[in-house]
Design a protein around this motif. Structure first.
Motif, PDB file in Angstrom:
ATOM      1  N   UNK A  77       0.828  -1.201   0.000  1.00  0.00           N
ATOM      2  CA  UNK A  77       0.000   0.000   0.000  1.00  0.00           C
ATOM      3  C   UNK A  77       0.859   1.246   0.000  1.00  0.00           C
ATOM      4  N   UNK A  78       0.388   2.293   0.675  1.00  0.00           N
ATOM      5  CA  UNK A  78       1.141   3.550   0.699  1.00  0.00           C
ATOM      6  C   UNK A  78       1.586   3.959   2.098  1.00  0.00           C
ATOM      7  N   UNK A  79       0.920   3.456   3.142  1.00  0.00           N
ATOM      8  CA  UNK A  79       1.258   3.858   4.504  1.00  0.00           C
ATOM      9  C   UNK A  79       2.561   3.171   4.937  1.00  0.00           C
ATOM     10  N   UNK A  80       3.496   3.955   5.445  1.00  0.00           N
ATOM     11  CA  UNK A  80       4.704   3.381   6.046  1.00  0.00           C
ATOM     12  C   UNK A  80       4.445   3.203   7.533  1.00  0.00           C
ATOM     13  N   UNK A  81       4.550   1.972   8.053  1.00  0.00           N
ATOM     14  CA  UNK A  81       4.348   1.828   9.495  1.00  0.00           C
ATOM     15  C   UNK A  81       5.405   2.647  10.240  1.00  0.00           C
ATOM     16  N   UNK A  82       5.006   3.261  11.346  1.00  0.00           N
ATOM     17  CA  UNK A  82       5.906   4.192  12.041  1.00  0.00           C
ATOM     18  C   UNK A  82       7.220   3.531  12.452  1.00  0.00           C
TER      19      UNK A  82
ATOM     20  N   UNK B 287       1.540 -18.440  -3.123  1.00  0.00           N
ATOM     21  CA  UNK B 287       0.514 -18.480  -4.173  1.00  0.00           C
ATOM     22  C   UNK B 287      -0.330 -17.205  -4.126  1.00  0.00           C
ATOM     23  N   UNK B 288      -0.765 -16.835  -2.918  1.00  0.00           N
ATOM     24  CA  UNK B 288      -1.662 -15.683  -2.775  1.00  0.00           C
ATOM     25  C   UNK B 288      -0.967 -14.379  -3.159  1.00  0.00           C
ATOM     26  N   UNK B 289       0.300 -14.257  -2.720  1.00  0.00           N
ATOM     27  CA  UNK B 289       0.959 -12.960  -2.836  1.00  0.00           C
ATOM     28  C   UNK B 289       1.477 -12.657  -4.235  1.00  0.00           C
ATOM     29  N   UNK B 290       1.395 -13.613  -5.143  1.00  0.00           N
ATOM     30  CA  UNK B 290       1.760 -13.283  -6.529  1.00  0.00           C
ATOM     31  C   UNK B 290       0.529 -12.913  -7.357  1.00  0.00           C
ATOM     32  N   UNK B 291      -0.638 -12.991  -6.761  1.00  0.00           N
ATOM     33  CA  UNK B 291      -1.878 -12.660  -7.468  1.00  0.00           C
ATOM     34  C   UNK B 291      -2.074 -11.145  -7.513  1.00  0.00           C
ATOM     35  N   UNK B 292      -2.965 -10.662  -8.395  1.00  0.00           N
ATOM     36  CA  UNK B 292      -3.233  -9.211  -8.451  1.00  0.00           C
ATOM     37  C   UNK B 292      -3.728  -8.736  -7.094  1.00  0.00           C
ATOM     38  N   UNK B 293      -3.110  -7.680  -6.561  1.00  0.00           N
ATOM     39  CA  UNK B 293      -3.494  -7.228  -5.220  1.00  0.00           C
ATOM     40  C   UNK B 293      -4.111  -5.844  -5.267  1.00  0.00           C
ATOM     41  N   UNK B 294      -4.830  -5.532  -4.198  1.00  0.00           N
ATOM     42  CA  UNK B 294      -5.420  -4.204  -4.035  1.00  0.00           C
ATOM     43  C   UNK B 294      -5.078  -3.698  -2.631  1.00  0.00           C
ATOM     44  N   UNK B 295      -5.061  -2.372  -2.467  1.00  0.00           N
ATOM     45  CA  UNK B 295      -4.832  -1.736  -1.166  1.00  0.00           C
ATOM     46  C   UNK B 295      -5.957  -0.736  -0.924  1.00  0.00           C
ATOM     47  N   UNK B 296      -6.639  -0.882   0.200  1.00  0.00           N
ATOM     48  CA  UNK B 296      -7.802  -0.029   0.480  1.00  0.00           C
ATOM     49  C   UNK B 296      -7.907   0.258   1.970  1.00  0.00           C
TER      50      UNK B 296
END
Lengths: 457, 457
Positions: free
Chosen positions: A130-135, B172-181
């Motif tokens: 993501x974009x957040x850097x953990x502190x 397996x999971x972490x090479x799939x298309x990911x999203x950050x929300x």
């Protein structure tokens, strides 16, 4: 012109045992790599069918054998955590990462400076999401070390060309109208080693003086109003830190009145000591040195101060020997964080390629990714929300066919500015600078899957 | 009807020494409170001039005495940190908060459950800023304790009404298309004590089963597609955790395909063990129990499973004795976090009043604040960006005249739903429920400045 030249310098810390890449990057431990390379490839197989139907290969994940499937041994043998009573709540009043994430640390580049109190620790971008850097992983750059200052004793003075100079306590500041905003911070020297073709091996060391937080504080304009600053002649402000380096930086009044904050919080909690506790300046879009930590003084004046920190340091040495000064804005830039230097891709097939883009001039509008060293480009997916002067995460699908490849990302911001190639930047700025290198980064993927830092002209 | 009735129950942990409110809330320590109350009010004086010119009083902060000012003693006597060499970078490869923030912890409410492994620890909302909850302070709710599971051994099975059941490793999971929300998570039992008029004293205990993070993972729809789920008859999914409670929850397929994620990261780093490391379900807008931690199994089916966790627990007891079931959506809600119960306002004059608003149905469109127990309302400033099913921070100016006051906030979401008063909610739902209390919260400010939890009808 498009021929890659490998100029990888292996730095000692990257060869340390225990610095192997693992799950956070989607890659495995050295033992698992060895297992794969010796033939046991069954736990990572082929292309991701849904997204790469055109490519032959089996699906990711272990398919079960229909309705008569009795389960993998790992699943049938119930682990202790499925049978026993776990740890109580609040066992850790303030929590910490998993024991399996202990290698995930910010790291100093040994020998970069002679004193570790006046050095840098880099954020592990290769394993962040993501974009957040953990502190706990926010990069550090100190000029004379960090301190944990007692907030009840700390004061902020606002003075100079103001009607009423004032001294604020923390309680004074925290009862004022506050704002919360997400912004990136990047050291002006980030990626500085690349000017001289010293291609350090990992993205932690090439781009790791970069972080992004939600900051909470009071707008500097609120304090300047409160003190009645001279609107006619007050053209600049000086910000001074309370540490031994007496860090002092000039900022133009138009920026000071725009979005600069006096912040006490990052990512929901009070600032960390290494990041300026109890208050720091947040100067969105400007290089990190302007975000003065342990802030103790704001002065209003009618001209720049030309302090040591803006004449001896943080100036750009141009080809003609002249220094470019007050070049504070961090231009549009991006980097692929996975896969990146030092990582190993274990298998052909589908991979999510991901990275970060940012601009000190506003919003990121587009990121293109090339898999052939800049000949062809595809547009990446950008995560929302779109925020000015904030990191933006991009993702793009890639099916690796096992051939060597060169991965690049190229960001475009809302002003239309396009992130330059390194030779375009060198044509203007030469190669003797330290600061403000925002060139396109190239990662070479070898047939073995090993990823390394290269420069592509 | 608008007369407040105080029904404050002081809980033992709130009387503990060391739990005094200090700088993060803009309020002071007990010693400082005593100093103020004995007459030394000079460090916090009067109204904030710029925002409250109509109110008589001096400005916040200590004014300096013009150009002949020689400095406060605190400033002239340079502290050690301005003269010496501080701590080196990477002294803490993974950082932690200041020593002055040690009281800022998540806390269990003693006696809430008989076993601390099946209990709650609450997030200290009174001292948090913005919308991001730092991972170390994320609330906890476990049914049989937490575990730190080895990610290399963890598996996720997707099965049931699918063409091809599969078992996924973390890689397996972490090479799939990911999203950050970014999304909020709230336990369905948050604010549950208020149903029965048991007004617990602080916002940490009334609303602290609430947190908000940036999550990164793969959309559940991607996995369901990968396994070829039955689009015609597959109407529900079941999610199961790997802990001893075998937590199992039904989610409708339309939600599962909308924005539900299998997440491995929170706020930029891997999940914390207490929050489901290495993977959890993220079910935006649904109550926390549906965000199954240590996720190990997804099953596709054609009807709800009616598991123990959705028949015996997490049901709403209605006035007629019937249980309302599958009431998973967290309705629109808000709360003022500063000032809030247990805090003390030290002085009259200007204060920034701030809080949080959220809705399981989408975006927050407006928050109104009342200072007189609901007779008059003013609209608060909302921080950006506006994100669906995510916390939204609000701020509003307040000049306290020293008279008793009752503070309330009322949120309105994009569906037009207005957060109800407690008596409106009780008229429909009775008072014997535990779950889904989203009523307006009232904080009474006494003449002494002490803030307490009251119910206003």
């Amino acid at each position: 012109m498009d021929r890659p030249r490998r100029r990888v310098v292996r730095m000692p810390t990257d060869a340390k045992p225990g610095r192997v890449q693992r799950a956070p990057e989607g890659f495995l431990t050295q033992q698992q790599i060895a297992a794969v390379q010796s033939g046991r490839r069954d736990f990572l197989r082929g292309a991701f069918v849904a997204a790469s139907a055109a490519v032959a290969g089996t699906a990711i994940a272990q398919p079960l054998r229909g309705s008569d499937f009795k389960g993998e041994s790992e699943i049938l043998e119930l682990p202790e955590h499925t049978k026993g009573l776990g740890q109580p709540v609040a066992a850790r009043g303030y929590g910490s990462p998993s024991q399996f994430e202990q290698n995930l640390q910010r790291r100093e580049s040994p020998g970069l400076t002679r004193v570790s109190a006046a050095s840098v620790s880099f954020a592990p971008l290769q394993a962040l999401f993501g974009i957040i850097t953990p502190n706990g992983l926010h990069f550090e750059r100190h000029h004379q070390g960090w301190w944990d200052i007692d907030p009840s004793k700390h004061r902020l003075m606002v003075m100079g060309m103001v009607k009423q100079p004032k001294v604020y306590t923390m309680d004074d500041l925290m009862r004022l109208p506050s704002v919360s905003r997400m912004h990136f911070i990047e050291c002006g020297a980030n990626t500085g080693m690349e000017w001289g073709n010293v291609a350090v091996p990992t993205v932690q060391y090439t781009h790791g003086m970069l972080s992004c937080c939600e900051y909470t504080g009071v707008l500097l304009s609120t304090l300047l109003d409160d003190c009645g600053f001279d609107r006619k002649n007050g053209k600049f402000i000086l910000a001074e830190g309370a540490d031994g380096s007496s860090m002092t930086r000039t900022i133009s009044m138009d920026r000071a009145l725009d979005d600069v904050m006096v912040a006490w919080a990052m990512n929901g909690e009070m600032l960390r000591p290494e990041n300026g506790y109890p208050i720091r300046l947040v100067a969105p879009g400007l290089q990190g040195v302007s975000w003065v930590k342990w802030l103790r003084r704001i002065e209003v004046g009618d001209q720049p101060w030309a302090t040591k920190d803006e004449t001896l340091h943080y100036v750009d040495l141009m080809p003609d020997g002249v220094h470019r000064q007050y070049s504070s804005i961090q231009e549009c830039k991006s980097v692929i964080t996975t896969p990146s230097g030092g990582q190993t891709i274990l298998d052909k097939g589908f991979h999510n390629v991901t990275g970060l883009a940012w601009s000190g001039r506003g919003r990121i509008k587009r990121v293109d990714v090339s898999f052939d060293g800049g000949r062809n480009w595809r547009t990446a997916r950008l995560e929302n929300p779109e925020m000015p002067k904030c990191l933006r995460r991009f993702n793009i699908d890639w099916v690796w066919n096992g051939a060597p490849a060169i991965l690049q990302s190229r960001a475009i911001d809302e002003t239309g500015y396009v992130q330059p190639k390194i030779n375009q930047l060198r044509a203007v700025r030469g190669s003797r600078s330290i600061y403000h290198n925002n060139a396109i980064q190239s990662w070479k993927v070898a047939e073995t899957g090993e990823v390394s830092n290269v420069q592509v002209y």
